[in-house]
Design a protein around this motif. Structure first.
Motif, short mmCIF file in Angstrom:
data_model
loop_
_atom_site.label_atom_id
_atom_site.label_comp_id
_atom_site.label_asym_id
_atom_site.label_seq_id
_atom_site.Cartn_x
_atom_site.Cartn_y
_atom_site.Cartn_z
N GLU A 1 0.78 -1.40 -0.05
CA GLU A 1 -0.02 0.10 0.10
C GLU A 1 0.92 1.19 0.17
O GLU A 1 0.74 2.28 -0.70
N ILE A 2 2.01 1.14 0.72
CA ILE A 2 2.96 2.42 0.69
C ILE A 2 3.81 2.55 -0.45
O ILE A 2 4.05 3.73 -0.79
N PHE A 3 4.51 1.19 -0.87
CA PHE A 3 5.61 1.23 -1.55
C PHE A 3 5.28 0.67 -3.16
O PHE A 3 6.03 0.80 -3.97
N GLY A 4 4.13 0.22 -3.14
CA GLY A 4 3.66 -0.47 -4.37
C GLY A 4 4.45 -1.81 -4.57
O GLY A 4 4.68 -2.45 -3.25
N ASP A 5 5.19 -2.10 -5.82
CA ASP A 5 6.18 -3.23 -5.65
C ASP A 5 7.09 -3.10 -5.84
O ASP A 5 8.35 -4.01 -6.05
N GLN A 6 7.76 -2.12 -5.52
CA GLN A 6 9.31 -1.55 -5.77
C GLN A 6 9.98 -2.35 -4.43
O GLN A 6 9.58 -2.27 -3.42
N PRO A 7 11.46 -2.60 -4.83
CA PRO A 7 12.09 -3.10 -3.64
C PRO A 7 12.15 -2.23 -2.64
O PRO A 7 12.44 -0.93 -2.97
N LEU A 8 12.35 -2.77 -1.18
CA LEU A 8 12.47 -1.88 -0.02
C LEU A 8 13.52 -2.45 0.79
O LEU A 8 13.99 -3.33 0.68
N SER A 9 14.39 -1.12 1.16
CA SER A 9 15.26 -1.29 2.28
C SER A 9 14.63 -0.77 3.57
O SER A 9 14.06 0.31 3.60
N ILE A 10 15.01 -1.56 4.85
CA ILE A 10 14.67 -1.19 6.13
C ILE A 10 15.70 -0.75 6.99
O ILE A 10 16.81 -1.65 6.89
N ILE A 11 15.53 0.37 7.58
CA ILE A 11 16.65 0.66 8.51
C ILE A 11 16.20 1.16 9.74
O ILE A 11 14.88 1.67 9.89
N GLY A 12 16.90 1.30 11.00
CA GLY A 12 16.36 1.70 12.20
C GLY A 12 17.08 1.32 13.54
O GLY A 12 17.94 0.29 13.46
N ASN A 13 17.11 2.10 14.32
CA ASN A 13 17.46 1.71 15.68
C ASN A 13 16.14 1.26 16.40
O ASN A 13 15.30 1.71 16.96
N PHE A 14 15.91 -0.29 16.18
CA PHE A 14 14.67 -0.87 16.47
C PHE A 14 14.28 -0.80 17.93
O PHE A 14 15.25 -1.14 18.77
N PRO A 15 12.91 -0.53 18.46
CA PRO A 15 12.61 -0.73 19.73
C PRO A 15 12.88 -2.29 20.10
O PRO A 15 12.47 -3.13 19.50
N TYR A 16 13.71 -2.36 21.31
CA TYR A 16 13.87 -3.80 21.84
C TYR A 16 12.73 -4.46 21.93
O TYR A 16 12.76 -5.73 21.86
N ASN A 17 11.79 -4.08 22.51
CA ASN A 17 10.51 -4.92 22.73
C ASN A 17 9.78 -5.44 21.67
O ASN A 17 8.89 -6.35 21.94
N ILE A 18 10.17 -4.95 20.54
CA ILE A 18 9.33 -5.52 19.31
C ILE A 18 10.37 -6.09 18.21
O ILE A 18 10.00 -6.32 17.08
#
Length: 260
Positions: free
Chosen positions: A95-112
């Protein structure tokens, strides 16, 4: 951290070391020149600041902290960035990016953090790269190979589809507030496996049941699968789950399929 207070219930620990932030972003951009990037839990924008002018065609910052969202919207007025007050775990990438390839980055919350990686797995056909900072022992577990005590369910399921590298360790004092544990940064790069050479649903079940009783041999750990008598003498069933590589789990799953 003017304007945003870290919230315990959201598992927030804001990174305040610029060199570490640069190395996290470098961990992604050394591998790819992404056109679509999703940052999970941007907080005060320490990573976002380093990506905002990189010419990313679609940069999405996603957080469940309304205070952080308001802060970032004011900070990035006029910038090409989509700031969303959205639960990452419930978000629809198509819904957000359509079909395009995606990269994810972050200082992820430890609890999830584990849930974040299961979400990545569900979207493995679209998510090609992940660079994330999580609790050190979870990072080590994900990157661990067979034969190690830290090797587990997430290790096998993620390594089936991604090449995983533990990049570096981050001490507590570079955060506000400091967590009680060290953090680790890992990188996932999608491999060439489009589909496993076995029933993928059964594969996941075999891995999960094998590790849920990890001290037992697979013969005992997999009793819930009601393996036929013709399989009981297989040598692999004398081993424990932590002794099997991803390829071994695929072979075992195929054997179970063949004996159904």
């Amino acid at each position: 951290m003017a304007g945003v207070k870290p919230k315990k219930h959201l598992g927030q620990h804001f990174l305040k070391d610029q060199n570490i932030a640069k190395n996290i972003v470098k961990g992604l951009f050394d591998e790819t020149d992404p056109e679509a990037v999703l940052e999970v839990g941007p907080g005060t924008g320490v990573l976002s600041d380093l990506m905002i002018d990189k010419g990313i065609k679609q940069l999405v910052l996603m957080d469940l902290d309304s205070e952080s969202i308001d802060y970032l919207k004011n900070r990035y007025i006029g910038k090409a960035v989509d700031i969303q007050f959205t639960d990452f775990l419930k978000s629809d990438f198509k819904e957000i990016f359509g079909d395009q390839p995606l990269s994810i980055i972050g200082n992820f919350p430890y609890n999830i953090s584990s849930q974040i990686f299961f979400k990545v797995l569900e979207n493995r056909k679209q998510v090609n790269y992940v660079v994330g900072m999580i609790q050190k022992e979870v990072a080590e577990r994900i990157a661990s190979k067979e034969g190690n005590k830290t090797y587990g369910i997430l290790s096998v399921l993620l390594q089936a589809y991604y090449d995983i590298e533990y990049l570096f360790t981050v001490p507590p004092h570079v955060f506000n507030p400091p967590p009680k544990v060290n953090s680790g940064v890992i990188r996932l790069v999608r491999n060439n496996v489009k589909q496993l050479d076995c029933d993928e649903v059964l594969f996941k079940r075999v891995v999960k049941e094998g590790f849920q009783k990890r001290r037992k041999t697979l013969r005992n750990a997999l009793k819930g699968l009601n393996l036929p008598e013709s399989m009981q003498q297989l040598e692999v069933l004398n081993k424990r789950a932590e002794q099997l590589s991803v390829a071994d789990f695929v072979k075992l799953t195929k054997l179970i399929e063949g004996h159904d």
